[in-house]
Design an enzyme around this catalytic site. Structure first.
Site, mmCIF file in Angstrom:
data_model
loop_
_atom_site.group_PDB
_atom_site.id
_atom_site.type_symbol
_atom_site.label_atom_id
_atom_site.label_comp_id
_atom_site.label_asym_id
_atom_site.label_seq_id
_atom_site.Cartn_x
_atom_site.Cartn_y
_atom_site.Cartn_z
ATOM 1 N N ASP A 1 0.824 -1.207 0.000
ATOM 2 C CA ASP A 1 0.000 0.000 0.000
ATOM 3 C C ASP A 1 0.860 1.258 0.000
ATOM 4 O OD1 ASP A 1 -1.968 2.047 0.765
ATOM 5 O OD2 ASP A 1 -3.232 0.343 1.298
ATOM 6 N N THR B 1 -7.318 4.255 -0.802
ATOM 7 C CA THR B 1 -7.012 2.838 -0.624
ATOM 8 C C THR B 1 -8.165 1.923 -1.021
ATOM 9 O OG1 THR B 1 -5.372 3.267 1.082
ATOM 10 C CG2 THR B 1 -6.399 1.090 1.084
ATOM 11 N N ASN C 1 -12.950 5.877 0.735
ATOM 12 C CA ASN C 1 -12.815 5.085 1.961
ATOM 13 C C ASN C 1 -14.024 5.300 2.871
ATOM 14 O OD1 ASN C 1 -10.299 4.253 1.050
ATOM 15 N ND2 ASN C 1 -9.171 5.738 2.294
ATOM 16 N N TYR D 1 -9.791 -8.467 8.402
ATOM 17 C CA TYR D 1 -8.718 -7.481 8.314
ATOM 18 C C TYR D 1 -8.087 -7.260 9.686
ATOM 19 C CZ TYR D 1 -5.985 -3.386 7.219
ATOM 20 O OH TYR D 1 -4.940 -2.522 7.045
ATOM 21 N N ASP E 1 2.539 2.784 3.170
ATOM 22 C CA ASP E 1 1.534 3.844 3.240
ATOM 23 C C ASP E 1 1.450 4.473 4.625
ATOM 24 O OD1 ASP E 1 -1.011 5.141 1.962
ATOM 25 O OD2 ASP E 1 -1.721 4.320 3.855
ATOM 26 N N HIS F 1 2.321 8.448 5.476
ATOM 27 C CA HIS F 1 1.428 9.466 6.037
ATOM 28 C C HIS F 1 2.094 10.206 7.193
ATOM 29 C CE1 HIS F 1 -2.361 9.046 3.909
ATOM 30 N NE2 HIS F 1 -2.254 7.730 3.969
ATOM 31 N N ASP G 1 -1.533 0.527 -4.763
ATOM 32 C CA ASP G 1 -2.802 1.179 -5.078
ATOM 33 C C ASP G 1 -2.639 2.631 -5.502
ATOM 34 O OD1 ASP G 1 -1.869 1.677 -2.523
ATOM 35 O OD2 ASP G 1 -3.842 1.681 -1.571
ATOM 36 N N HIS G 2 -1.620 3.294 -4.995
ATOM 37 C CA HIS G 2 -1.426 4.724 -5.257
ATOM 38 C C HIS G 2 -0.050 5.126 -4.757
ATOM 39 C CE1 HIS G 2 -1.998 5.239 -0.956
ATOM 40 N NE2 HIS G 2 -3.151 4.595 -1.041
ATOM 41 N N HIS H 1 -2.645 11.298 -0.023
ATOM 42 C CA HIS H 1 -2.943 10.830 -1.375
ATOM 43 C C HIS H 1 -4.433 10.988 -1.618
ATOM 44 C CE1 HIS H 1 -4.462 7.028 0.411
ATOM 45 N NE2 HIS H 1 -3.420 7.144 1.226
#
Length: 414
Positions: free
Chosen positions: A32, A68, A89, A150, A185, A189, A232-233, A324
């Site tokens: 991620d 995400t 999200n 998750y 990710d 951040h 993803d980004h 993002h």
């Protein structure tokens, strides 16, 4: 006559039946927020070696908004957000008047389109998913054969233990695995894409790739499993000096719902105040503001009721030190793509392609028929060391000649 007919039926089952599809297995890995140029700014010898042994693209173009949940579900379905319905999200559905967040992601109603684990299951393949958006919901009557709730606290090495078990233990006999890591990710951040901590995390993820490769070597999986490592980004640099508060421009009484804030703002406003809100919000600096019907076509972010009245994007926003969700054409938003396996060219770098193209590529590797999608194999399939759908054509030809044999024998007997 009966024996020839039986031979034909058995041959068809052997070529088209459950468990005997001729495509290779696939492991699809997402790291991620792994921005495309992290490779150039950190020590990543294992990514370099992985590319030498397989193929890569310089970068991919993701989707807008580059968040995400929308992005991972786009990878899984090959659909843009306006088509699969996961537009953020967090989002609000004016039809049901319900709000989506990761907390209710297990609910079936949110997920449109056909994710790859459903495509594969519908064509008799076994699937397993570890921490991927949408995999805990029942979609089109299916869940993965094996999946996890998750849990981002599970060590990465333990996740790899499970994945290798899925691929090697005959009691699982899994042919498609999706695996998600939440790094780099989370660190990006906190410290931004240029922070020393973020680059250290990138190097740690390079170590995760080394671990994966070592396990594949030990289990002799390279002859049967194609591995795709993507993201993803990307990640953009932000600061607390670059922030716009929309309430400085818009009366809060005019807003009915604001499910999304950040790089993209999605507003449901009072019906008689739509024009006023648009005019006032358009005065904000460093921001592009659109009525839903006027969102640029290239965003594919308009034709869904969950995309609300007014959208604002590309504006200065503080999210710790990295963020993002911005325009997917920005280089800061571009993700990575690497692939290695029995169907992948060695030492090849492809032209760039799109996140939506991963779904049809995985279908091609698995040798399953793709559901309708927005992707293309025009560029993505150049990484293959064989023609597209070669195995399908071979199977079709074989069964065709068996049919000729059956008809000819039938005619001779009459």
């Amino acid at each position: 006559m009966e024996s020839i007919f039986t031979l034909y039926i058995c041959a068809c089952v052997a070529f088209w039946g459950p468990g005997l599809v001729t495509g290779s297995k696939v492991l699809l890995v997402s790291m991620d927020g792994f921005r495309w140029d992290y490779i150039e700014r950190a020590r990543t010898p294992n990514f370099t070696e992985f590319a030498k042994m397989g193929s890569r693209a310089e970068y991919l173009t993701g989707v807008f908004s580059s968040k995400t949940f929308p992005s991972h579900y786009t990878i899984a379905t090959g659909l843009y957000e306006e088509n699969h319905g996961i537009v953020g999200n967090y989002m609000y559905d004016p039809t049901t008047q319900r709000t989506f967040s990761p907390r209710n992601a297990k609910e079936n109603e949110w997920w449109g389109g056909e994710p790859i684990w459903v495509t594969a299951r519908r064509q008799s393949l076994k699937t397993a998913v570890y921490n991927w958006a949408g995999s805990e919901a029942e979609i089109m009557g299916y869940r993965p054969n094996f999946y996890t709730a998750y849990n981002k606290s599970i060590p990465f090495s333990e996740r790899l233990d499970t994945v290798i078990e899925w691929l090697t233990n005959t009691s699982f006999a899994v042919e498609l695995v999706l695996l998600h890591f939440q790094e780099p990710d989370s660190t990006g951040h906190d410290f931004g894409p240029y922070g020393a901590e973020t680059l250290a995390k990138v190097e740690e993820m390079d170590g995760v790739l080394e671990d994966l490769v070592s396990r594949f070597d030990a289990a002799n999986l390279w002859s049967s499993v194609n591995v795709i490592v993507t993201s993803d980004h990307g990640m953009a640099n932000t600061s607390d000096q670059r922030m716009v508060d929309i309430l400085d421009y818009v009366d809060h009484n005019a807003i009915k719902e604001t499910p999304t804030l950040g790089a993209v703002v999605n507003l449901l406003v009072m019906p008689d105040m739509r024009d006023e809100v648009y005019r006032n919000l358009s005065k904000a600096p460093h921001m592009s503001v659109y009525m839903r019907e006027d969102v640029p076509t290239r965003f594919h972010f308009s034709n869904n009721p969950r995309i609300l009245d007014i959208n604002a994007s590309e504006y200065w926003y503080a999210s710790d030190q990295g963020g993002h969700g911005y325009d997917n054409e920005l280089m800061s938003m571009k993700p990575i793509f690497y692939a290695r396996g029995p169907d992948i060219k060695v030492g090849y770098t492809s032209a760039t392609f799109n996140l939506v193209d991963i779904y049809p590529l995985v279908c091609e590797l698995l040798n399953v028929t793709a559901a309708p999608n927005n992707g293309s194999l025009d560029v993505a399939a150049t990484i293959l060391n064989r023609p597209v759908s070669e195995a399908v054509q071979e199977r079709s030809n074989y069964v065709f000649w068996l049919l000729v044999l059956f008809v000819s024998s039938f005619c001779n007997m009459h």
